[in-house]
Structure formats: structure tokens, C-alpha cells
Design a protein around this motif. Structure first.
Motif, mmCIF file in Angstrom:
data_model
loop_
_atom_site.group_PDB
_atom_site.id
_atom_site.type_symbol
_atom_site.label_atom_id
_atom_site.label_comp_id
_atom_site.label_asym_id
_atom_site.label_seq_id
_atom_site.Cartn_x
_atom_site.Cartn_y
_atom_site.Cartn_z
ATOM 1 N N UNK A 47 0.843 -1.190 0.000
ATOM 2 C CA UNK A 47 0.000 0.000 0.000
ATOM 3 C C UNK A 47 0.878 1.239 0.000
ATOM 4 N N UNK A 48 0.456 2.265 -0.741
ATOM 5 C CA UNK A 48 1.129 3.566 -0.741
ATOM 6 C C UNK A 48 0.140 4.588 -0.210
ATOM 7 N N UNK A 49 0.627 5.486 0.638
ATOM 8 C CA UNK A 49 -0.217 6.493 1.264
ATOM 9 C C UNK A 49 0.180 7.893 0.806
ATOM 10 N N UNK A 50 -0.673 8.854 1.089
ATOM 11 C CA UNK A 50 -0.452 10.225 0.635
ATOM 12 C C UNK A 50 0.603 10.967 1.451
ATOM 13 N N UNK A 51 1.089 10.363 2.514
ATOM 14 C CA UNK A 51 2.188 10.926 3.283
ATOM 15 C C UNK A 51 2.909 9.799 4.011
ATOM 16 N N UNK A 52 4.074 10.081 4.547
ATOM 17 C CA UNK A 52 4.828 9.065 5.275
ATOM 18 C C UNK A 52 4.047 8.605 6.502
ATOM 19 N N UNK A 53 4.251 7.338 6.851
ATOM 20 C CA UNK A 53 3.564 6.765 8.005
ATOM 21 C C UNK A 53 4.597 6.227 8.989
ATOM 22 N N UNK A 54 4.160 6.061 10.225
ATOM 23 C CA UNK A 54 5.024 5.535 11.275
ATOM 24 C C UNK A 54 4.807 4.025 11.393
ATOM 25 N N UNK A 79 8.841 4.872 4.531
ATOM 26 C CA UNK A 79 8.297 6.150 4.085
ATOM 27 C C UNK A 79 6.785 6.123 4.023
ATOM 28 N N UNK A 80 6.232 6.260 2.808
ATOM 29 C CA UNK A 80 4.776 6.243 2.643
ATOM 30 C C UNK A 80 4.262 4.885 2.156
ATOM 31 N N UNK A 81 5.108 3.863 2.212
ATOM 32 C CA UNK A 81 4.775 2.533 1.691
ATOM 33 C C UNK A 81 4.742 1.518 2.830
ATOM 34 N N UNK A 82 3.753 0.620 2.785
ATOM 35 C CA UNK A 82 3.650 -0.460 3.762
ATOM 36 C C UNK A 82 3.356 -1.755 3.011
ATOM 37 N N UNK A 101 -0.665 5.065 11.317
ATOM 38 C CA UNK A 101 -0.407 6.261 12.107
ATOM 39 C C UNK A 101 0.452 7.163 11.236
ATOM 40 N N UNK A 102 -0.076 8.332 10.885
ATOM 41 C CA UNK A 102 0.673 9.237 10.005
ATOM 42 C C UNK A 102 1.690 10.037 10.808
ATOM 43 N N UNK A 103 2.595 10.684 10.099
ATOM 44 C CA UNK A 103 3.639 11.476 10.740
ATOM 45 C C UNK A 103 3.054 12.637 11.537
#
Length: 118
Positions: A47-54, A79-82, A101-103
């Protein structure tokens, strides 16, 4: 005249606050793609998200058509990929549930399906 200025300032603050809420990490794209059909069970879901995730409190679970979990456990975050590796789970509808959980320390979650087999 001051009341008009205060009203304009209040409106501006409201617009900016609403824009900040949109800064949460939302799902941008996935592989396999949301709602897509693939011939064989994939080796992983990414999955790719619109911003980096924790990495902490961010997860993906994947179940097959029988409702059995086919993900191998802890997702990897870069980064923004899980991504999470999958075990073979047969054909049918796969269900992906995600929680991140987003940055900016806000959480978002969602789900989607994709099909495996002809």
C-alpha cells in the motif's frame, strides 16, 4: 468594519483548520489494485499512502475467501509505503484491512478487496 475583518479572519482560520484535517495519510494506491482481479495469489500486498507513516501502530491484515488470515504478520514500513508478505490462500475474494499512524500523529484506516483466480 471591524466585524467584517473578524468574520473574514474566522473564515480563514476555519478553512486552514479544514485543510489540516485533509493532511492525514490516506490510501493513494495498492498492489494488487483495489477491486482488481489477479490470476494467482500475490506474494505480498503493498500500500502507498499520501504521506509518510510511522511503523508503530501501522498494520495490514489480509484474509482469503474462507476468512483465514494469509498475511505472515508484521508489515514493513518505508516512508509512505507499507507491505506485508502473504502465504498462499487459494482463489476467491481477498479482504485487506489497514490501519496507519501518520507522521502528523493522526490515525486512519480502511479496507478493500481484490479477486484471485479466473
Amino acid at each position: 468594519m471591524k466585524s467584517i475583518s473578524l468574520a473574514a479572519l474566522a473564515f480563514l482560520v476555519l478553512v486552514l483548520a479544514t485543510g489540516a484535517a485533509d493532511a492525514h495519510a490516506l490510501l493513494d494506491r495498492a498492489e494488487p489494485r483495489v477491486g482488481n482481479r489477479v490470476a494467482a495469489p500475490p506474494r505480498e500486498v503493498t500500500l502507498w499512502f499520501t504521506q509518510n507513516i510511522r511503523p508503530v501502530f501501522s498494520s495490514i491484515t489480509v484474509t482469503n475467501a474462507a476468512g483465514e488470515r494469509v498475511d505472515t504478520g508484521k508489515a514493513q514500513v518505508r516512508g509512505n509505503q507499507m507491505s506485508v508478505p502473504l502465504r498462499v490462500g487459494g482463489s476467491g475474494t481477498y479482504h485487506v484491512n489497514w490501519h496507519v499512524l501518520s507522521m502528523d500523529s493522526h490515525t486512519t484506516n480502511g479496507n478493500f478487496t481484490f479477486q484471485v483466480g479466473q
